[in-house]
Design an enzyme around this catalytic site. Structure first.
Site, PDB file in Angstrom:
ATOM      1  CB  CYS A 218      31.373 -27.373  20.707  1.00 25.48           C
ATOM      2  SG  CYS A 218      32.650 -26.172  20.248  1.00 25.48           S
TER       3      CYS A 218
ATOM      4  CB  CYS B  44      33.135 -19.948  24.152  1.00 25.29           C
ATOM      5  SG  CYS B  44      32.216 -21.349  24.832  1.00 25.29           S
TER       6      CYS B  44
END
Length: 266
Positions: free
Chosen positions: A74, A206
């Site tokens: 992430c 993202c």
């Protein structure tokens, strides 16, 4: 237990820095509880950052998605962890370990940068019908699974409905994937929308998805192999550029980090 509510270009997290050891803590359940938008703090994920070494600066970072699943990569969680380590310890350069992979991080005045490792790229992985038009998705592994569709207008797509369909597509079982819709936004610029696996919703930003978008857009000739600006739903763009020493397999992703508030968990 003190926490930060922090976001990387709109991708928001509950961040715990160096929490006390608690062998009985069920972190996946805690992630579901804390990330719930109406009954918890509310976030896309729960991030736990632990200092391993001060010289050199090394941190172990664990990220649980809002549904309690473990994230293997992430980018924005790493960027937020680097920002917090800079605030708490003064580090400007550091190594961050997530799911067994080491990432470089650099904190500057207005941006936080981390590295993402690029793995397998598969053109034309699957095809679906979007707004009556057959649309191909290429896949690019950037520490986690991503598929990317190049489209004319990302805003014309129901990212939730199509994203959920593709995320659970039989050709991508059993892991599923994160789903990105990308369009050209001018010279060396892209516009993106992302449906994130584990959040099971569209997110405002993202990091690993931005890297996947640039990899696929480069392959498709939309951008050249140099710095690319990726415009997201948050209106806080991320920047992706090749790593000088490893341009073919490592990308830098950078952008703003905002510490929204801090509190104590009940």
């Amino acid at each position: 237990m003190r926490f930060r509510k922090i976001h990387g270009a709109g991708n928001d997290f509950v961040l715990l820095s160096d929490p006390e050891p608690d062998d009985d803590k069920d972190w996946p359940k805690e992630a579901e509880r804390l990330c719930a938008r109406r009954i918890g703090v509310g976030a896309d994920g729960l991030v736990i950052s632990r200092l391993v070494s001060e010289d050199p600066a090394v941190l172990e970072v664990t990220c649980f998605n809002a549904d309690g699943s473990l994230a293997t990569m992430c980018g924005n969680a790493l960027r937020c962890s680097a920002w917090a380590a800079h605030r708490d310890h003064g580090f400007q350069q550091m190594s961050l370990r997530m799911a067994g992979v080491e990432h470089e991080a650099v904190v500057s005045n207005d941006s936080v940068w981390v590295t993402a490792e690029v793995g397998e790229i598969l053109p034309r992985r699957l095809q679906v019908i979007i707004n009556g038009r057959p649309t191909w998705f290429d896949s690019a592994h950037t520490g986690t699974e991503h598929v990317v569709a190049i489209v004319d207008d990302v805003d014309a797509i129901d990212a939730l409905v199509v994203g959920r369909l593709v995320r659970h597509h039989a050709d991508l079982a059993p892991l599923g994937t994160n789903v990105n819709f990308v369009q050209s936004a001018g010279s060396q610029a892209l516009k993106i929308r992302t449906y994130e696996r584990g959040v099971e919703a569209e997110t405002l930003s993202c990091g690993s998805g931005a890297v996947a978008a640039v990899i696929v857009a480069t392959m498709r000739g939309l951008v050249a192999r140099r710095t690319v600006t990726v415009h997201n739903r948050a209106g806080e763009p991320l920047t992706v550029r090749p790593h000088d020493a490893r341009p073919n397999r490592t990308q830098w992703v950078g952008g703003p980090v905002t510490n929204t508030f801090e509190g104590v968990l009940a």
